[in-house]
Design a protein around this motif. Structure first.
Motif, PDB file in Angstrom:
ATOM      1  N   PHE A   1      -2.811  -3.134   4.543  1.00  0.00           N
ATOM      2  CA  PHE A   1      -3.094  -4.402   5.229  1.00  0.00           C
ATOM      3  C   PHE A   1      -4.473  -4.340   5.877  1.00  0.00           C
ATOM      4  O   PHE A   1      -5.022  -3.267   6.145  1.00  0.00           O
TER       5      PHE A   1
ATOM      6  N   GLY B   1      -0.508  -8.492   4.211  1.00  0.00           N
ATOM      7  CA  GLY B   1      -1.080  -7.414   3.416  1.00  0.00           C
ATOM      8  C   GLY B   1      -0.343  -7.303   2.107  1.00  0.00           C
ATOM      9  O   GLY B   1       0.075  -8.313   1.540  1.00  0.00           O
TER      10      GLY B   1
ATOM     11  N   ASN C   1       1.807 -12.106  -0.996  1.00  0.00           N
ATOM     12  CA  ASN C   1       0.496 -11.473  -1.012  1.00  0.00           C
ATOM     13  C   ASN C   1      -0.256 -11.714  -2.318  1.00  0.00           C
ATOM     14  O   ASN C   1      -1.442 -11.418  -2.425  1.00  0.00           O
TER      15      ASN C   1
END
Length: 966
Positions: free
Chosen positions: A52, A59, A441
């Motif tokens: 992250f 992240g 993500n």
């Protein structure tokens, strides 16, 4: 049937619904961080490593191959943290992210039994960016802070392929500027707003090669300005900048009492005039004549004090988090610019205020609202498209409200200048609302709604005009009949353009594919008003171009970025469309139906009285653009990149909607109405008659380049390109009616073509010490041509249409060699040589910039030279050196900086290219001094030191600046 207003509104709403349903995409201002994490001992991929970016709420975790991807990362420098149970946590500092680029950060984690063990390393940005498939240059805030540049145009001039308002041999008209991915091009004249504050810029991306399908509305360049963001703390920059008062032109002060008009016309002169029986002043009192002359040639304070004004500028930017979920940026600038020459107004003011609020509605949904307000008032000749053929032929000829030589006939009464443009008052503002929704993500989408307004006023806002006085007929001059004492030029130009924009985006990383699918829609609402009133031949003439419109345009595209270690491919397809959304006259030869033979003319009215012309609907124009870019590593330290694409651009709306005409009324209530029942005829110089069938302009681009990492010390770039342009809206044709053909109107059409081929070479150092250098060279060969007709006659005319013939030429700066180079010495805080316990070069910066270009080609064959070869010689080469020196220090706990910028450090001056008899005199009198070989002032016979030298390299200027950063 939809009205002109309802149709774009419905399309706009439909686009909103489609955006919400399909989650479509447009060009992004974000970058990507990706990489692979392995066990440092076994080199096996690690699954489930948490990766992250500090300060960002999301992240990624590594997959079965140890790979991770983090999308939607704003450009900037970050800290990346990698955590896994049983392994030492690794922190990577200095991770640099750029727009639409992949920053690859690989890592090898060490096993550990100590809980919480951490190791910190500095990330090294790759010298070779392997996902580069076409030319792209980045200017980061670090470079902006160190170098001498202060404006967006200055930044661009330092980049490869950009030279004096051209991008790889193509004009600035073919470029599009973006602020955080939102267009700031108002469309009516294809003007881009460039007045953004440099202290709020995170980076500037300059695309001059084959850019991806997500970018459109440009054929030569995309310039994307990205704002700063911060999540760790409040940051700010405040500065004040000053250029001392002084004379910044060549030659003496225009109002110096040593000048010819003061010294020659003295008491002796007027005494001789009073005693000359052939003089108009025979028998008059010489002292009275001298007093009258002095009164007529005494400038007002604005003119006379032009060298006594300081130029001042103030700028400040504040940004960062207010709470964990709320961030902001606020930036403002105000400048009191001072003209190089005497001008109508004392200062050229320039300002820009911009900012945003960013709110995390949830960890997945972010809202951003912001905009800018900017503009200027200036009497200088501005680099705006109103001063080009985008507006009218006459716009290129009109001068500004300045005095360019000491014996100009308007030297003492600038408002008396005929065929000058009033100082431009320009106001821009934009507001936007953006929503970003991160699904995971690897997937997010974004929707942006914005409003842009561009307003221009070039009119007499100072009350100098008199309704009783009109230019030429009422001109009055001084005692020697040289300088104007009274003359009033009745003219104004006003325009306003509103742009409603909707863009949305969806991005998803699926395996090795970064997929984008998108659309955009713009609706316009503009008005344009040009008026010029003069008396010619004893009667009043009104020359006008008045029109308005509500057109619209849009796009849709699909883009895929395929990333493997051995090859990276950017492939895309884009579709663009636009619609004039109006009814155009059916008869383009007589759009006012002033001829008795034209349908719609009132048979009870004579020739010249407008009728009710037949109209027809304009049609939707569309184009499809394939794009392809390939990057192939040919070794560990080099890549080969290739780009190909079709690029379409809509011409300026002025070429499609213009309506130039002339009438002779003195009734100002009806003068702007082309359909008023008064004598009205076509007009050719004030604008272009709108082409209702105009389509897209097209450029096909090819680019091939190689980037090489030389021993991790230098980056070498060599790129060749070719641009084949067609359907350019640049061919001018005169249209003549069958009955009335005394005058004509001019229409532009898509019958122009051009091609550019060039080579760019760059080498920049990557030394880890305080000193770095770079140099670049570029040259291109540009050609253009036309097809079609110069004169077209309405069917039924006895006259014959006149074809263009061979209309070919060289483009601007074609075959000129250009060199740009820089050198920088910078000692970071706490660094530098130590002397007696003190580091005098701590936080010290020196930035040197140098450019050079080859001289202008010209033709000269001296006595005895039997050759007829054109352009057989070149004039002097031009070059310039700029320098910035700055020193930072601690002031009350914050960083302060004093700096000095030197433009044309060595105060070099270069002769302008001479022509005709002046050029012959220069070549054939080499035995004489330079002063005797150069032109004289026709009025006084003295050396014309004011006009000898080129302002491409202006006299030296020094700027002093104080800045605070925190």
């Amino acid at each position: 049937m939809f009205t002109r207003f309802n149709k774009p509104v419905l399309i706009f709403l439909a686009t909103v619904l489609l955006s919400l349903y399909h989650l479509e995409v447009n060009a992004s201002t974000y970058g990507k961080v990706a990489g692979k994490v392995v066990d440092n001992e076994t080199k096996e991929p690690l699954i489930g490593v948490n990766v992250f970016i500090e300060g960002i709420d999301y992240g990624a975790s590594t997959d079965a191959d140890g790979e991770y991807v983090i999308l939607n990362v704003h450009p900037g420098t970050y800290v990346l943290k990698m955590m896994h149970i049983g392994y030492v946590t690794q922190i990577k500092e200095g991770v640099q992210v750029s727009v639409n680029r992949t920053t690859r950060i690989d890592a090898a984690l060490n096993p550990t039994v100590i809980e919480g063990a951490t190791v910190t390393v500095t990330a090294q940005r790759d010298v070779i960016e392997k996902d580069l498939t076409a030319s792209e240059q980045f200017v980061t805030r670090d470079v902006l802070d160190k170098s001498w540049v202060r404006t967006i145009p200055e930044v661009l001039e330092t980049q490869a392929g950009v030279f004096q308002n051209t991008f790889r041999g193509s004009s600035n008209l073919q470029s599009l500027y973006l602020l955080d991915n939102m267009s700031v091009n108002s469309g009516l004249l294809s003007d881009n707003y460039t007045g953004f504050n440099t202290t709020m810029i995170e980076e500037i991306s300059v695309l001059t090669g084959g850019y991806n399908a997500e970018y459109g509305s440009a054929r030569s360049a995309i310039v994307n300005v990205v704002s700063k963001e911060a999540t760790d703390a409040i940051h700010g920059t405040f500065l004040t900048r000053m250029r001392p008062a002084g004379k910044y032109h060549y030659g003496a002060n225009f109002y110096d009492e040593d000048n010819y008009d003061y010294t020659h016309f003295d008491l002796d002169y007027w005494t001789a005039e009073s005693q000359n029986i052939y003089s108009n002043y025979y028998g008059q009192d010489p002292d009275t004549l001298l007093a009258m002359w002095r009164q007529q040639t005494t400038p007002n304070d604005t003119l006379s004090n032009y060298t006594e004004r300081y130029e001042l500028e103030y700028e400040g930017t504040l940004y960062g988090p207010i709470t964990n979920d709320l961030g902001f940026l606020l930036s403002g600038r105000f400048k009191k610019g001072v003209g190089r020459y005497p001008q109508l107004i004392p200062y050229n003011t320039d300002y820009n205020f911009q900012g945003y609020l960013k709110y995390n509605l949830s960890p997945q949904i972010k809202l951003k609202v912001g905009g800018f307000i900017g503009g200027w008032e200036s009497a200088e000749y501005l680099s705006v498209n109103f001063n080009t053929l985008e507006s009218a032929q006459e716009s290129e000829w009109l001068g500004s409200m300045q005095v360019y030589n000491p014996y100009s006939d308007s030297k003492y009464r600038l408002y008396a200048a005929v065929y000058r443009q009033w100082p431009e008052l320009r106001k821009w503002y934009q507001g936007y609302l953006k929503m970003t929704h991160v699904l995971n993500n690897r997937t997010f989408y974004e929707i942006t709604l914005s409003y842009l307004n561009d307003d221009m006023d070039r009119s007499n806002r100072y009350g100098t005009d008199s309704d009783e006085l009109w230019s030429r007929r009422d001109d009055k001059k001084d005692l020697i009949n040289h300088y104007y004492t009274e003359s009033y030029f009745h003219a104004w130009d006003k325009m306003n353009c509103e742009v409603f924009q909707l863009n949305s985006q969806f991005v998803s990383q699926i395996g090795h594919h970064l997929l984008k699918f998108g659309t955009g829609f713009n609706a316009y609402d503009f008005s344009y008003e040009h008026f010029m009133g003069v008396h010619e031949g004893g009667s009043r003439w009104n020359l006008l171009n008045v029109f308005d419109g509500k057109p619209y345009e849009g796009n849709v595209y699909l883009q895929d970025k395929i990333e493997f270690s051995s090859i990276i491919i950017n492939a895309g397809l884009r579709a663009d469309y636009f619609h004039q959304n109006r009814k155009a006259p059916t008869n383009m030869f007589d759009p006012l139906a002033i001829q008795p033979s034209t349908p719609g003319h009132d048979p009870a009215q004579p020739l010249g009285i407008p009728g009710d012309p037949e109209l027809k609907d304009t049609k939707l124009q569309y184009a499809f653009s394939p794009r392809l870019g390939i990057s192939h590593p040919i070794s560990e330290n080099s890549i080969l990149h290739f780009a190909y694409g079709h690029f379409y651009q809509r011409p300026s709306w002025t070429k499609m909607f213009g309506f130039p005409f002339t009438n002779y009324t003195e009734d100002m209530d009806n003068v702007l109405d082309p359909y008023a029942q008064q004598t009205t005829y076509p007009e050719e110089w004030q604008g272009w008659y709108g082409n209702g069938e105009m389509g897209f302009e097209r450029t096909v681009q090819y680019e091939l380049g190689v980037d090489i990492n030389l021993y991790d010390r230098f980056k070498f770039d060599l790129t060749g390109y070719y641009k084949d342009a067609s359907m350019e809206a640049s061919v001018i044709t005169g249209l003549y009616g069958v009955t009335y053909n005394t005058t004509k109107h001019l229409m532009m059409s898509n019958a122009g073509y051009s091609d550019v081929r060039g080579i760019e070479t760059k080498i920049d150092s990557r030394w880890k010490g305080p000193f770095n250098v770079g140099v670049g060279h570029d040259v291109y060969w540009s050609f253009y041509g036309e097809v079609g007709y110069s004169r077209l006659y309405e069917p039924g005319s006895t006259r014959i249409n006149v074809p263009k013939g061979l209309r070919q030429g060289k483009g601007a700066w074609s075959s000129y060699h250009k060199i740009k180079s820089w050198a920088n010495i910078y000692f970071e805080t706490g660094r530098g040589p130590e002397i007696a316990g003190y580091k005098p070069l701590d936080d010290f910066n020196v930035y040197l910039y140098f450019w050079w270009r080859s001289g202008d080609p010209y033709t000269y064959h001296g006595p005895g030279d039997l050759s007829t070869k054109p352009l057989n010689k070149r004039w002097f080469n031009y070059y310039q050196t700029n320098l910035k020196i700055s020193k930072g220090f601690n002031l009350l706990g914050v960083r302060a900086e004093l700096s000095a910028d030197f433009r044309n450090l060595f105060n070099q001056k270069f002769l302008r290219l001479l022509y005709d008899d002046d050029l012959i005199r220069w070549h054939e009198n080499s035995n004489l001094s330079q002063e005797d070989r150069l032109p004289k002032v026709s009025f006084s016979g003295e050396p014309n030191t004011w006009g000898w030298y080129s302002y491409e390299v202006p006299p030296r200027e020094i700027y002093l600046q104080f800045k605070i950063d925190f």
